[in-house]
Design a protein around this motif. Structure first.
Motif, PDB file in Angstrom:
ATOM      1  N   SER A  10      37.810  -2.117  42.292  1.00  0.00           N
ATOM      2  CA  SER A  10      38.517  -3.358  42.649  1.00  0.00           C
ATOM      3  C   SER A  10      40.011  -3.280  42.309  1.00  0.00           C
ATOM      4  N   LEU A  11      40.356  -2.307  41.448  1.00  0.00           N
ATOM      5  CA  LEU A  11      41.776  -2.228  41.042  1.00  0.00           C
ATOM      6  C   LEU A  11      42.605  -1.333  41.964  1.00  0.00           C
ATOM      7  N   GLN A  12      41.938  -0.662  42.917  1.00  0.00           N
ATOM      8  CA  GLN A  12      42.641   0.303  43.775  1.00  0.00           C
ATOM      9  C   GLN A  12      43.954  -0.257  44.330  1.00  0.00           C
ATOM     10  N   HIS A  13      43.941  -1.542  44.681  1.00  0.00           N
ATOM     11  CA  HIS A  13      45.140  -2.107  45.316  1.00  0.00           C
ATOM     12  C   HIS A  13      45.973  -2.955  44.361  1.00  0.00           C
ATOM     13  N   ALA A  14      45.620  -2.947  43.087  1.00  0.00           N
ATOM     14  CA  ALA A  14      46.413  -3.721  42.117  1.00  0.00           C
ATOM     15  C   ALA A  14      47.722  -2.978  41.854  1.00  0.00           C
ATOM     16  N   LYS A  15      48.820  -3.707  41.854  1.00  0.00           N
ATOM     17  CA  LYS A  15      50.117  -3.050  41.717  1.00  0.00           C
ATOM     18  C   LYS A  15      50.250  -2.415  40.329  1.00  0.00           C
ATOM     19  N   GLY A  16      50.683  -1.164  40.320  1.00  0.00           N
ATOM     20  CA  GLY A  16      50.897  -0.465  39.066  1.00  0.00           C
ATOM     21  C   GLY A  16      49.662   0.275  38.580  1.00  0.00           C
ATOM     22  N   TYR A  17      48.538   0.154  39.294  1.00  0.00           N
ATOM     23  CA  TYR A  17      47.305   0.803  38.838  1.00  0.00           C
ATOM     24  C   TYR A  17      47.387   2.302  39.040  1.00  0.00           C
ATOM     25  N   ASP A  18      47.213   3.034  37.955  1.00  0.00           N
ATOM     26  CA  ASP A  18      47.229   4.494  37.998  1.00  0.00           C
ATOM     27  C   ASP A  18      45.872   4.952  37.453  1.00  0.00           C
ATOM     28  N   PRO A  19      44.930   5.289  38.371  1.00  0.00           N
ATOM     29  CA  PRO A  19      43.542   5.499  37.937  1.00  0.00           C
ATOM     30  C   PRO A  19      43.397   6.494  36.790  1.00  0.00           C
ATOM     31  N   ASP A  20      44.064   7.657  36.898  1.00  0.00           N
ATOM     32  CA  ASP A  20      43.863   8.679  35.863  1.00  0.00           C
ATOM     33  C   ASP A  20      44.395   8.213  34.520  1.00  0.00           C
ATOM     34  N   ALA A  21      45.618   7.641  34.548  1.00  0.00           N
ATOM     35  CA  ALA A  21      46.234   7.190  33.290  1.00  0.00           C
ATOM     36  C   ALA A  21      45.425   6.037  32.686  1.00  0.00           C
ATOM     37  N   PHE A  22      44.896   5.195  33.550  1.00  0.00           N
ATOM     38  CA  PHE A  22      44.121   4.034  33.098  1.00  0.00           C
ATOM     39  C   PHE A  22      42.840   4.487  32.398  1.00  0.00           C
ATOM     40  N   VAL A  23      42.140   5.419  33.038  1.00  0.00           N
ATOM     41  CA  VAL A  23      40.892   5.921  32.446  1.00  0.00           C
ATOM     42  C   VAL A  23      41.220   6.677  31.162  1.00  0.00           C
ATOM     43  N   PHE A  24      42.268   7.477  31.194  1.00  0.00           N
ATOM     44  CA  PHE A  24      42.633   8.264  30.012  1.00  0.00           C
ATOM     45  C   PHE A  24      42.927   7.359  28.818  1.00  0.00           C
ATOM     46  N   VAL A  25      43.712   6.318  29.060  1.00  0.00           N
ATOM     47  CA  VAL A  25      44.114   5.463  27.938  1.00  0.00           C
ATOM     48  C   VAL A  25      42.903   4.717  27.361  1.00  0.00           C
ATOM     49  N   HIS A  26      41.901   4.505  28.210  1.00  0.00           N
ATOM     50  CA  HIS A  26      40.686   3.851  27.706  1.00  0.00           C
ATOM     51  C   HIS A  26      39.786   4.812  26.935  1.00  0.00           C
ATOM     52  N   GLU A  27      40.112   6.095  27.013  1.00  0.00           N
ATOM     53  CA  GLU A  27      39.347   7.062  26.220  1.00  0.00           C
ATOM     54  C   GLU A  27      39.942   7.211  24.830  1.00  0.00           C
ATOM     55  N   GLN A  28      41.162   6.662  24.633  1.00  0.00           N
ATOM     56  CA  GLN A  28      41.809   6.738  23.316  1.00  0.00           C
ATOM     57  C   GLN A  28      41.364   5.524  22.502  1.00  0.00           C
ATOM     58  N   PRO A  29      41.249   5.729  21.185  1.00  0.00           N
ATOM     59  CA  PRO A  29      40.916   4.563  20.365  1.00  0.00           C
ATOM     60  C   PRO A  29      42.052   3.544  20.404  1.00  0.00           C
ATOM     61  N   ALA A  30      41.707   2.257  20.346  1.00  0.00           N
ATOM     62  CA  ALA A  30      42.749   1.215  20.345  1.00  0.00           C
ATOM     63  C   ALA A  30      43.393   1.216  18.968  1.00  0.00           C
ATOM     64  N   SER A  31      44.596   1.768  18.899  1.00  0.00           N
ATOM     65  CA  SER A  31      45.168   1.972  17.568  1.00  0.00           C
ATOM     66  C   SER A  31      46.429   1.145  17.337  1.00  0.00           C
ATOM     67  N   ILE A  32      46.770   0.293  18.294  1.00  0.00           N
ATOM     68  CA  ILE A  32      48.013  -0.453  18.126  1.00  0.00           C
ATOM     69  C   ILE A  32      47.743  -1.720  17.315  1.00  0.00           C
ATOM     70  N   THR A  33      48.546  -1.906  16.271  1.00  0.00           N
ATOM     71  CA  THR A  33      48.443  -3.155  15.502  1.00  0.00           C
ATOM     72  C   THR A  33      49.802  -3.824  15.560  1.00  0.00           C
ATOM     73  N   SER A  34      49.814  -5.102  15.857  1.00  0.00           N
ATOM     74  CA  SER A  34      51.099  -5.809  15.885  1.00  0.00           C
ATOM     75  C   SER A  34      50.958  -7.173  15.222  1.00  0.00           C
ATOM     76  N   VAL A  35      52.056  -7.627  14.658  1.00  0.00           N
ATOM     77  CA  VAL A  35      52.080  -8.946  14.013  1.00  0.00           C
ATOM     78  C   VAL A  35      53.304  -9.708  14.508  1.00  0.00           C
ATOM     79  N   ARG A  36      53.209 -11.004  14.407  1.00  0.00           N
ATOM     80  CA  ARG A  36      54.356 -11.852  14.719  1.00  0.00           C
ATOM     81  C   ARG A  36      54.683 -12.634  13.461  1.00  0.00           C
TER      82      ARG A  36
END
Ligand code: SAM
Length: 445
Positions: A10-36
Protein backbone atom coordinates in the motif's frame (compact mmCIF):
# COMPACT_ATOMS: atom_id res chain seq x y z
CA UNK A 1 10.91 -7.79 11.91
CA UNK A 2 8.24 -9.16 9.61
CA UNK A 3 6.36 -6.20 8.13
CA UNK A 4 2.87 -6.87 6.77
CA UNK A 5 3.21 -7.32 2.98
CA UNK A 6 -0.13 -5.58 2.45
CA UNK A 7 1.21 -2.52 4.25
CA UNK A 8 4.37 -2.46 2.11
CA UNK A 9 2.28 -2.86 -1.01
CA UNK A 10 0.00 0.00 0.00
CA UNK A 11 3.00 2.30 0.43
CA UNK A 12 4.27 1.88 -3.15
CA UNK A 13 2.81 5.25 -4.13
CA UNK A 14 3.41 7.10 -0.87
CA UNK A 15 5.74 10.02 -1.44
CA UNK A 16 9.24 9.44 -0.13
CA UNK A 17 8.76 5.68 0.28
CA UNK A 18 12.02 3.83 -0.30
CA UNK A 19 11.22 0.11 0.08
CA UNK A 20 14.75 -1.15 0.73
CA UNK A 21 15.68 1.61 3.18
CA UNK A 22 12.31 1.26 4.91
CA UNK A 23 12.66 -2.49 5.42
CA UNK A 24 16.30 -2.11 6.44
CA UNK A 25 15.58 0.50 9.09
CA UNK A 26 12.88 -1.74 10.53
CA UNK A 27 15.47 -4.47 10.95
CA UNK A 28 17.49 -2.19 13.26
CA UNK A 29 16.59 -1.97 16.91
CA UNK A 30 14.74 1.24 17.82
CA UNK A 31 17.55 2.97 19.62
CA UNK A 32 16.64 6.63 19.47
CA UNK A 33 15.77 8.27 22.77
CA UNK A 34 14.66 11.88 22.90
CA UNK A 35 13.37 14.22 25.58
CA UNK A 36 11.76 17.61 25.58
CA UNK A 37 12.81 19.86 28.43
CA UNK A 38 10.35 21.96 30.40
CA UNK A 39 11.28 25.63 29.92
CA UNK A 40 9.44 26.43 33.17
CA UNK A 41 11.76 24.11 35.13
CA UNK A 42 15.19 24.70 33.62
CA UNK A 43 17.92 22.10 34.06
CA UNK A 44 21.39 21.64 32.73
CA UNK A 45 21.17 18.58 30.55
CA UNK A 46 23.40 15.94 32.13
CA UNK A 47 23.80 14.12 28.85
CA UNK A 48 25.83 14.96 25.76
CA UNK A 49 22.76 15.86 23.82
CA UNK A 50 22.10 16.67 20.21
CA UNK A 51 19.21 18.98 19.31
CA UNK A 52 16.07 17.72 17.66
CA UNK A 53 16.25 20.09 14.65
CA UNK A 54 12.56 21.09 14.57
CA UNK A 55 12.11 21.78 18.29
CA UNK A 56 13.83 24.37 20.50
CA UNK A 57 13.46 22.18 23.57
CA UNK A 58 13.91 18.71 22.08
CA UNK A 59 17.13 16.72 22.55
CA UNK A 60 18.40 13.29 21.58
CA UNK A 61 20.15 11.28 24.27
CA UNK A 62 23.11 9.09 23.44
CA UNK A 63 21.86 6.35 25.71
CA UNK A 64 18.58 5.58 27.31
CA UNK A 65 19.10 6.27 31.03
CA UNK A 66 16.79 4.91 33.71
CA UNK A 67 14.17 7.65 33.78
CA UNK A 68 12.44 5.95 36.70
CA UNK A 69 15.46 6.60 38.90
CA UNK A 70 16.01 10.17 37.80
CA UNK A 71 14.33 12.56 40.29
CA UNK A 72 14.27 15.32 37.63
CA UNK A 73 11.98 13.17 35.51
CA UNK A 74 9.52 13.04 38.43
CA UNK A 75 9.97 16.78 39.02
CA UNK A 76 8.57 17.41 35.52
CA UNK A 77 11.80 18.94 34.28
CA UNK A 78 11.51 17.03 31.00
CA UNK A 79 9.16 14.71 29.09
CA UNK A 80 10.36 11.64 27.25
CA UNK A 81 8.94 12.04 23.76
CA UNK A 82 9.46 10.59 20.33
CA UNK A 83 11.34 13.18 18.23
CA UNK A 84 9.12 13.26 15.10
CA UNK A 85 6.10 14.23 17.23
CA UNK A 86 7.90 17.37 18.33
CA UNK A 87 7.29 18.76 14.83
CA UNK A 88 4.00 19.98 16.30
CA UNK A 89 6.07 22.97 17.41
CA UNK A 90 6.69 24.04 13.80
CA UNK A 91 3.02 23.59 12.92
CA UNK A 92 2.03 25.90 15.73
CA UNK A 93 4.82 28.48 15.44
CA UNK A 94 4.49 28.83 11.68
CA UNK A 95 0.73 29.28 11.60
CA UNK A 96 -0.11 31.18 14.81
CA UNK A 97 1.06 34.35 16.49
CA UNK A 98 1.98 32.83 19.82
CA UNK A 99 2.50 36.19 21.51
CA UNK A 100 -1.30 36.49 21.40
CA UNK A 101 -3.58 34.88 23.94
CA UNK A 102 -5.30 31.94 22.30
CA UNK A 103 -7.46 28.93 23.13
CA UNK A 104 -6.04 25.55 22.20
CA UNK A 105 -7.77 22.18 22.27
CA UNK A 106 -5.73 19.00 22.32
CA UNK A 107 -8.52 16.59 21.47
CA UNK A 108 -6.82 13.18 21.78
CA UNK A 109 -4.43 14.08 24.52
CA UNK A 110 -3.45 11.11 26.72
CA UNK A 111 -0.76 10.50 27.90
CA UNK A 112 0.10 14.15 27.36
CA UNK A 113 3.16 14.41 25.11
CA UNK A 114 1.58 16.98 22.80
CA UNK A 115 -0.27 18.71 25.66
CA UNK A 116 2.85 19.36 27.72
CA UNK A 117 4.51 20.63 24.55
CA UNK A 118 1.57 22.92 23.72
CA UNK A 119 1.54 24.25 27.28
CA UNK A 120 5.18 25.27 26.90
CA UNK A 121 4.53 27.04 23.59
CA UNK A 122 1.45 29.14 24.40
CA UNK A 123 1.42 32.41 26.35
CA UNK A 124 0.60 32.55 30.06
CA UNK A 125 -2.86 33.94 29.35
CA UNK A 126 -3.68 31.35 26.70
CA UNK A 127 -5.81 28.35 27.59
CA UNK A 128 -5.07 24.71 26.86
CA UNK A 129 -7.97 22.27 27.05
CA UNK A 130 -6.54 18.81 27.13
CA UNK A 131 -9.19 16.21 26.33
CA UNK A 132 -9.16 12.44 26.45
CA UNK A 133 -12.25 10.39 25.67
CA UNK A 134 -11.14 7.16 27.35
CA UNK A 135 -11.73 7.53 31.09
CA UNK A 136 -8.98 5.13 32.15
CA UNK A 137 -6.42 7.24 30.27
CA UNK A 138 -7.38 10.55 31.87
CA UNK A 139 -5.40 9.93 35.08
CA UNK A 140 -2.06 9.60 33.33
CA UNK A 141 -2.82 12.74 31.33
CA UNK A 142 -3.66 14.64 34.50
CA UNK A 143 -0.56 13.33 36.30
CA UNK A 144 1.69 14.43 33.45
CA UNK A 145 0.14 17.89 33.26
CA UNK A 146 0.34 18.35 37.04
CA UNK A 147 4.00 17.37 36.90
CA UNK A 148 4.58 19.87 34.09
CA UNK A 149 3.32 22.57 36.47
CA UNK A 150 1.30 24.89 34.18
CA UNK A 151 -1.72 26.77 35.53
CA UNK A 152 -3.53 27.57 32.25
CA UNK A 153 -4.71 24.04 31.58
CA UNK A 154 -7.98 22.11 31.89
CA UNK A 155 -8.36 18.36 31.55
CA UNK A 156 -11.64 17.10 30.12
CA UNK A 157 -13.07 13.66 29.44
CA UNK A 158 -15.41 14.05 26.50
CA UNK A 159 -16.32 12.39 23.25
CA UNK A 160 -15.31 14.61 20.30
CA UNK A 161 -18.96 15.19 19.44
CA UNK A 162 -19.50 16.92 22.83
CA UNK A 163 -17.20 19.69 21.67
CA UNK A 164 -20.00 21.08 19.53
CA UNK A 165 -21.26 22.63 22.78
CA UNK A 166 -18.43 25.16 22.37
CA UNK A 167 -19.03 26.49 18.86
CA UNK A 168 -16.19 28.50 17.30
CA UNK A 169 -14.37 28.63 20.60
CA UNK A 170 -10.86 27.42 19.83
CA UNK A 171 -8.11 29.16 17.84
CA UNK A 172 -6.22 25.90 17.48
CA UNK A 173 -7.37 22.28 17.56
CA UNK A 174 -4.84 19.48 17.60
CA UNK A 175 -6.06 16.03 16.57
CA UNK A 176 -3.33 13.52 17.23
CA UNK A 177 -5.64 10.85 15.97
CA UNK A 178 -6.02 7.28 17.18
CA UNK A 179 -4.58 5.29 14.29
CA UNK A 180 -3.38 1.91 13.10
CA UNK A 181 0.04 2.66 14.59
CA UNK A 182 2.42 1.40 11.89
CA UNK A 183 4.74 4.37 12.48
CA UNK A 184 5.66 2.90 15.84
CA UNK A 185 6.34 -0.69 14.72
CA UNK A 186 10.02 -0.34 15.60
CA UNK A 187 9.14 0.47 19.18
CA UNK A 188 6.15 -1.78 19.57
CA UNK A 189 6.72 -4.83 17.37
CA UNK A 190 3.70 -6.50 19.04
CA UNK A 191 1.51 -3.97 17.19
CA UNK A 192 2.47 -5.66 13.90
CA UNK A 193 0.21 -8.61 14.70
CA UNK A 194 -2.75 -6.29 15.15
CA UNK A 195 -2.22 -4.49 11.85
CA UNK A 196 -4.76 -5.22 9.12
CA UNK A 197 -6.14 -3.46 6.07
CA UNK A 198 -9.53 -3.64 7.70
CA UNK A 199 -8.26 -1.79 10.76
CA UNK A 200 -6.65 0.90 8.59
CA UNK A 201 -10.02 1.46 6.89
CA UNK A 202 -11.78 1.62 10.27
CA UNK A 203 -9.22 4.07 11.63
CA UNK A 204 -9.52 6.25 8.56
CA UNK A 205 -13.31 6.46 8.93
CA UNK A 206 -13.03 7.16 12.63
CA UNK A 207 -10.51 9.94 11.94
CA UNK A 208 -12.93 11.57 9.51
CA UNK A 209 -15.71 11.31 12.03
CA UNK A 210 -13.54 12.93 14.71
CA UNK A 211 -12.57 15.82 12.40
CA UNK A 212 -16.17 16.52 11.41
CA UNK A 213 -17.32 16.29 15.03
CA UNK A 214 -15.02 19.06 16.22
CA UNK A 215 -15.11 21.31 13.16
CA UNK A 216 -17.81 23.62 14.55
CA UNK A 217 -15.74 24.33 17.66
CA UNK A 218 -12.87 25.76 15.59
CA UNK A 219 -12.96 29.54 15.17
CA UNK A 220 -13.13 30.92 11.63
CA UNK A 221 -9.53 31.70 10.75
CA UNK A 222 -8.41 29.12 13.33
CA UNK A 223 -6.00 26.26 12.72
CA UNK A 224 -6.51 22.50 12.72
CA UNK A 225 -3.40 20.38 13.21
CA UNK A 226 -4.01 16.78 12.20
CA UNK A 227 -1.46 14.06 12.88
CA UNK A 228 -1.12 10.27 12.97
CA UNK A 229 1.62 7.77 13.66
CA UNK A 230 0.48 5.66 10.72
CA UNK A 231 2.19 5.26 7.34
CA UNK A 232 -1.07 4.42 5.61
CA UNK A 233 -2.10 6.86 2.90
CA UNK A 234 -5.74 6.23 3.81
CA UNK A 235 -5.16 7.75 7.25
CA UNK A 236 -2.86 10.51 6.02
CA UNK A 237 -3.02 12.04 2.53
CA UNK A 238 -6.47 10.59 1.77
CA UNK A 239 -7.84 12.23 4.91
CA UNK A 240 -6.05 15.45 3.96
CA UNK A 241 -8.02 15.39 0.68
CA UNK A 242 -11.22 14.45 2.46
CA UNK A 243 -10.86 17.46 4.80
CA UNK A 244 -10.33 19.85 1.87
CA UNK A 245 -13.24 18.36 -0.06
CA UNK A 246 -15.66 18.24 2.83
CA UNK A 247 -14.91 21.18 5.09
CA UNK A 248 -14.39 24.87 4.70
CA UNK A 249 -10.62 24.55 5.03
CA UNK A 250 -7.46 25.79 3.33
CA UNK A 251 -4.19 23.84 3.51
CA UNK A 252 -1.39 25.57 5.41
CA UNK A 253 2.09 24.92 4.02
CA UNK A 254 5.02 24.82 6.42
CA UNK A 255 8.65 25.73 5.77
CA UNK A 256 11.14 22.91 6.16
CA UNK A 257 14.91 23.03 6.27
CA UNK A 258 16.36 20.64 3.70
CA UNK A 259 18.56 18.88 6.25
CA UNK A 260 15.60 17.94 8.46
CA UNK A 261 14.86 14.99 6.20
CA UNK A 262 11.10 15.51 6.35
CA UNK A 263 9.11 14.65 3.19
CA UNK A 264 6.71 17.30 1.90
CA UNK A 265 4.09 15.19 0.14
CA UNK A 266 2.17 18.24 -1.10
CA UNK A 267 -0.59 16.90 1.15
CA UNK A 268 1.07 17.14 4.53
CA UNK A 269 4.43 16.09 5.97
CA UNK A 270 5.81 12.59 6.37
CA UNK A 271 8.49 11.37 8.71
CA UNK A 272 10.22 8.26 7.35
CA UNK A 273 12.61 6.69 9.90
CA UNK A 274 15.10 5.88 7.14
CA UNK A 275 15.43 9.60 6.36
CA UNK A 276 15.64 11.19 9.83
CA UNK A 277 16.18 10.47 13.51
CA UNK A 278 12.61 9.72 14.54
CA UNK A 279 9.76 7.26 14.11
CA UNK A 280 6.98 7.23 11.50
CA UNK A 281 4.71 10.26 11.75
CA UNK A 282 2.42 12.35 9.57
CA UNK A 283 1.17 15.90 10.13
CA UNK A 284 -0.90 18.38 8.15
CA UNK A 285 -2.25 21.83 8.99
CA UNK A 286 -5.48 23.47 7.79
CA UNK A 287 -6.99 26.87 8.37
CA UNK A 288 -10.73 27.32 8.67
CA UNK A 289 -11.99 29.84 6.15
CA UNK A 290 -13.02 33.14 7.60
CA UNK A 291 -16.62 34.06 8.09
CA UNK A 292 -18.58 36.49 10.20
CA UNK A 293 -17.39 37.11 13.75
CA UNK A 294 -18.62 35.05 16.61
CA UNK A 295 -20.62 36.02 19.66
CA UNK A 296 -19.50 34.19 22.73
CA UNK A 297 -22.12 32.55 24.95
CA UNK A 298 -22.83 33.63 28.50
CA UNK A 299 -21.73 31.58 31.47
CA UNK A 300 -24.93 30.52 33.15
CA UNK A 301 -23.51 28.37 35.91
CA UNK A 302 -20.79 30.45 37.56
CA UNK A 303 -18.25 28.58 39.68
CA UNK A 304 -17.98 29.51 43.38
CA UNK A 305 -15.26 32.12 43.79
CA UNK A 306 -13.59 32.28 47.23
CA UNK A 307 -14.41 35.47 49.05
CA UNK A 308 -11.67 38.08 49.53
CA UNK A 309 -11.93 37.70 53.30
CA UNK A 310 -11.08 33.97 53.07
CA UNK A 311 -7.91 34.46 51.03
CA UNK A 312 -5.51 34.95 53.96
CA UNK A 313 -5.65 31.20 54.56
CA UNK A 314 -3.94 30.78 51.17
CA UNK A 315 -1.34 33.51 51.47
CA UNK A 316 1.43 31.58 53.15
CA UNK A 317 1.21 28.84 50.53
CA UNK A 318 0.95 30.58 47.19
CA UNK A 319 1.06 33.75 45.17
CA UNK A 320 -2.48 35.05 45.05
CA UNK A 321 -2.06 38.10 42.78
CA UNK A 322 -3.31 37.36 39.27
CA UNK A 323 -5.34 34.35 40.37
CA UNK A 324 -8.98 33.72 41.13
CA UNK A 325 -9.64 30.97 43.63
CA UNK A 326 -12.48 28.61 42.86
CA UNK A 327 -13.99 26.47 45.54
CA UNK A 328 -15.65 23.16 44.71
CA UNK A 329 -16.89 21.68 47.99
CA UNK A 330 -13.70 21.82 50.11
CA UNK A 331 -11.26 21.79 47.23
CA UNK A 332 -9.63 25.03 46.13
CA UNK A 333 -8.43 25.58 42.56
CA UNK A 334 -6.30 28.51 41.43
CA UNK A 335 -7.30 29.84 38.01
CA UNK A 336 -5.39 32.57 36.18
CA UNK A 337 -7.68 35.58 36.71
CA UNK A 338 -7.67 36.38 32.98
CA UNK A 339 -9.02 32.95 32.12
CA UNK A 340 -12.02 32.85 34.44
CA UNK A 341 -14.58 33.38 31.66
CA UNK A 342 -13.00 30.76 29.38
CA UNK A 343 -12.53 28.23 32.13
CA UNK A 344 -16.06 28.74 33.49
CA UNK A 345 -17.51 28.12 30.05
CA UNK A 346 -15.51 24.92 29.56
CA UNK A 347 -16.47 23.79 33.07
CA UNK A 348 -20.11 24.41 32.25
CA UNK A 349 -20.07 22.56 28.92
CA UNK A 350 -17.58 19.69 29.28
CA UNK A 351 -16.87 16.93 31.77
CA UNK A 352 -13.91 18.61 33.44
CA UNK A 353 -11.68 16.52 35.67
CA UNK A 354 -8.99 19.09 36.47
CA UNK A 355 -8.48 22.83 36.04
CA UNK A 356 -5.82 25.44 36.78
CA UNK A 357 -3.81 24.32 39.80
CA UNK A 358 -5.52 22.29 42.49
CA UNK A 359 -4.24 24.12 45.57
CA UNK A 360 -5.58 21.91 48.36
CA UNK A 361 -8.43 21.07 50.70
CA UNK A 362 -9.91 23.41 53.25
CA UNK A 363 -10.25 21.51 56.49
CA UNK A 364 -11.31 23.29 59.69
CA UNK A 365 -10.39 26.63 58.22
CA UNK A 366 -6.88 25.52 57.19
CA UNK A 367 -5.46 24.51 53.82
CA UNK A 368 -4.04 21.03 53.43
CA UNK A 369 -1.84 21.60 50.38
CA UNK A 370 -2.23 19.41 47.28
CA UNK A 371 0.60 17.72 45.38
CA UNK A 372 -0.23 19.82 42.32
CA UNK A 373 0.51 22.99 44.30
CA UNK A 374 3.99 21.66 45.06
CA UNK A 375 4.62 21.02 41.36
CA UNK A 376 3.36 24.40 40.15
CA UNK A 377 4.93 27.82 39.80
CA UNK A 378 2.26 29.41 41.94
CA UNK A 379 3.81 28.02 45.11
CA UNK A 380 5.02 30.81 47.37
CA UNK A 381 8.80 31.29 47.49
CA UNK A 382 8.29 31.49 51.28
CA UNK A 383 7.52 27.76 51.53
CA UNK A 384 10.67 26.04 52.75
CA UNK A 385 12.40 23.58 50.45
CA UNK A 386 14.50 20.77 51.80
CA UNK A 387 17.16 19.75 49.34
CA UNK A 388 17.60 15.99 49.09
CA UNK A 389 20.54 14.12 47.64
CA UNK A 390 19.82 11.62 44.88
CA UNK A 391 19.54 8.64 47.19
CA UNK A 392 17.16 10.40 49.56
CA UNK A 393 15.15 11.85 46.66
CA UNK A 394 14.60 8.30 45.35
CA UNK A 395 13.56 7.17 48.85
CA UNK A 396 11.15 10.07 48.93
CA UNK A 397 9.72 9.12 45.52
CA UNK A 398 9.39 5.51 46.69
CA UNK A 399 7.33 6.90 49.57
CA UNK A 400 9.72 5.43 52.12
CA UNK A 401 10.62 6.87 55.51
CA UNK A 402 13.16 9.66 55.35
CA UNK A 403 16.10 10.07 57.65
CA UNK A 404 17.33 13.62 57.23
CA UNK A 405 18.23 16.61 59.34
CA UNK A 406 15.52 19.23 59.22
CA UNK A 407 14.98 22.46 61.07
CA UNK A 408 11.54 23.43 62.22
CA UNK A 409 8.44 21.32 62.03
CA UNK A 410 5.73 21.86 59.41
CA UNK A 411 4.97 21.31 55.74
CA UNK A 412 8.07 21.48 53.50
CA UNK A 413 8.83 20.82 49.90
CA UNK A 414 11.08 17.88 49.10
CA UNK A 415 13.45 19.21 46.49
CA UNK A 416 16.08 17.81 44.15
CA UNK A 417 18.55 20.17 42.42
CA UNK A 418 16.16 23.01 43.24
CA UNK A 419 13.09 21.33 41.70
CA UNK A 420 10.18 20.39 43.87
CA UNK A 421 9.17 16.72 44.07
CA UNK A 422 6.24 17.02 46.46
CA UNK A 423 5.30 17.57 50.11
CA UNK A 424 6.55 16.27 53.40
CA UNK A 425 5.34 17.14 56.84
CA UNK A 426 8.08 17.41 59.43
CA UNK A 427 6.85 16.42 62.88
CA UNK A 428 8.88 16.49 66.11
CA UNK A 429 10.17 12.94 65.87
CA UNK A 430 9.45 11.84 62.32
CA UNK A 431 8.75 13.01 58.79
CA UNK A 432 5.53 12.14 57.02
CA UNK A 433 6.07 11.50 53.34
CA UNK A 434 3.20 12.95 51.29
CA UNK A 435 4.32 11.85 47.86
CA UNK A 436 1.10 10.56 46.19
CA UNK A 437 0.82 6.77 46.58
CA UNK A 438 -0.29 6.06 43.00
CA UNK A 439 2.75 7.91 41.62
CA UNK A 440 5.38 6.28 43.80
CA UNK A 441 8.32 4.41 42.31
CA UNK A 442 7.56 0.74 42.91
CA UNK A 443 10.91 -0.62 41.78
CA UNK A 444 14.02 -0.93 43.95
CA UNK A 445 17.20 0.76 42.79
N1 SAM B 1 -1.54 13.09 21.83
C1 SAM B 1 -1.06 12.04 22.70
C2 SAM B 1 0.35 12.36 23.10
O1 SAM B 1 1.06 13.07 22.38
O2 SAM B 1 0.79 11.89 24.17
C3 SAM B 1 -1.20 10.68 22.06
C4 SAM B 1 -2.59 10.42 21.54
S1 SAM B 1 -2.86 8.84 20.88
C5 SAM B 1 -2.06 8.88 19.35
C6 SAM B 1 -4.55 8.91 20.45
C7 SAM B 1 -5.51 9.11 21.60
O3 SAM B 1 -6.84 9.15 21.07
C8 SAM B 1 -5.49 8.03 22.65
O4 SAM B 1 -5.28 8.61 23.92
C9 SAM B 1 -6.88 7.41 22.58
O5 SAM B 1 -7.36 7.06 23.85
C10 SAM B 1 -7.71 8.52 21.99
N2 SAM B 1 -8.92 8.03 21.28
C11 SAM B 1 -9.28 6.76 21.02
N3 SAM B 1 -10.46 6.73 20.38
C12 SAM B 1 -10.85 7.99 20.22
C13 SAM B 1 -12.00 8.61 19.65
N4 SAM B 1 -12.95 7.90 19.08
N5 SAM B 1 -12.07 9.97 19.70
C14 SAM B 1 -11.09 10.69 20.25
N6 SAM B 1 -9.99 10.15 20.79
C15 SAM B 1 -9.87 8.83 20.79
Amino acid sequence: MYLPPLLLESLQHAKGYDPDAFVFVHEQPASITSVRINPAKPIALPFSSLKVPWSDTGFYLEQRPSFTFDPLFHAGAYYVQEASSMFLEQALKQTMDLSKDIRVLDLCAAPGGKSTHLQSLISAKSLLVSNEVIRSRVNILEDNLVKWGGDNVMVTNNDPRDLSRLPRFFDVIVIDAPCSGSGLFRREPEAIREWSEHNVALCSQRQQRIVSDIWTSLKPGGVLIYSTCSYSVQEDEDNHDWILNTLDADPQPLKLAADWGITDTGKGYRFWPDKLKGEGFYLAVFRKKNEESVKMPRVKRKPVVMAEKDLPVLNKWMKTAGYTFIQHENTVYAWPADLVYDMSLVLQELRTTYSGVMAGELIHGKLVPAHSLAMSKIISPGVEKIELDREMAIRYLQRKDLVIETGQTGWKLASFEGHSLGWMNVLKNRINNYYPGPLRIRKEL
